[in-house]
Write an enzyme that holds these catalytic residues in place. Sequence first.
Site, PDB file in Angstrom:
ATOM      1  N   HIS A  56       0.828  -1.212   0.000  1.00  0.00           N
ATOM      2  CA  HIS A  56       0.000   0.000   0.000  1.00  0.00           C
ATOM      3  C   HIS A  56       0.859   1.257   0.000  1.00  0.00           C
ATOM      4  CE1 HIS A  56      -3.243  -2.725   0.785  1.00  0.00           C
ATOM      5  NE2 HIS A  56      -2.794  -3.039   1.996  1.00  0.00           N
ATOM      6  N   HIS A 215      -7.253  -4.403  -0.751  1.00  0.00           N
ATOM      7  CA  HIS A 215      -6.640  -5.708  -0.996  1.00  0.00           C
ATOM      8  C   HIS A 215      -7.326  -6.420  -2.159  1.00  0.00           C
ATOM      9  CE1 HIS A 215      -6.231  -4.828   3.364  1.00  0.00           C
ATOM     10  NE2 HIS A 215      -4.984  -5.180   3.143  1.00  0.00           N
TER      11      HIS A 215
END
Length: 329
Positions: A56, A215
């Site tokens: 991320h 995700h």
Amino acid sequence: MKKFINHVDDFLVESLAGFGAAHSDLVVLNQEPVFVRRKTLKPGKVALISGGGSGHEPLHIGFVGYGMLDAACPGQVFTSPTPDQMMAAAQAVDTGAGTLFIVKNYSGDLMNFEMASEMSELPNAMVLINDDVAVENSSYTTGRRGVAGAVIVEKLVGSLAESGADLEQCKAFGDRINKHTASMGVAFSSCTVPAAGTLTFKIGDDEIEVGVGIHGEPGRRRARFAAADAIAGELLTAIVADLKPPAGAELLVLINGLGGTPLGELYLLFNSTRLWLQQRDLKIARVQVDSLTTSLEMAGASITLCVMNDEMLRHWDSAVHTPSLRWGM
């Protein structure tokens, strides 16, 4: 799978080594257990620690430094860090004022940070980020997910901590910011976790996933591709319905790329957002357009709105100096 990679098992180690070397003026990389900490600590300041699965970036390691985090704990790609990482990081950056854990609402992250909090001998508290309005529950979490709103919380609370606030004040401020922040994203493509070597999910060339998680978790619906104005309108309708900003409210707008979206498209999305808000007499006070909470190479973006007040605006504008966010110095 085409990625800049040597050996799959070494991906995180080598990536962090590069990060630490590139930003050695600001951060220190600890190897066993793994965490990134601020190079120069401020005595008597509440220590802010966050973390989560890698993939991320720049969240969270890119926000370690003056005015934001004191440490960040990276796990393997899309996998929570462990309590020993969090406890070691807390010990390393403690300067006597306690530790505030800033945690995105994912089951693994929450469980491990709670364990670290309970086992730590240092005074500590936790702020839980759950800004994603897309779905109430997902395959990764019970309750709303924590996404790009974490950047706003880390910046604002980081500034407050830098000013000398105590642990209780920082915790209360973080909770208040979270309640006034809402996000929703859309994906055009999937992404590939290096250890898996295959796409996380499949999506047609003419499809989008509305409300996707960072995700690759499913969103509200799989839809046909649409114009930017229509996509922005759907995301903003959900966000504003959740926030219910009062008349005359000043908004911070964060247009966040998910990793594979060019900056030019993100600015176009901001333009769609700007026009939508103007039509509803909602005022934009501050804007940030960048890829700050990504999902590897996923194409897509998220929109985050935060209802600001004078105190929050002051802390957003205050100086910050991290690898990935810096101004005012």
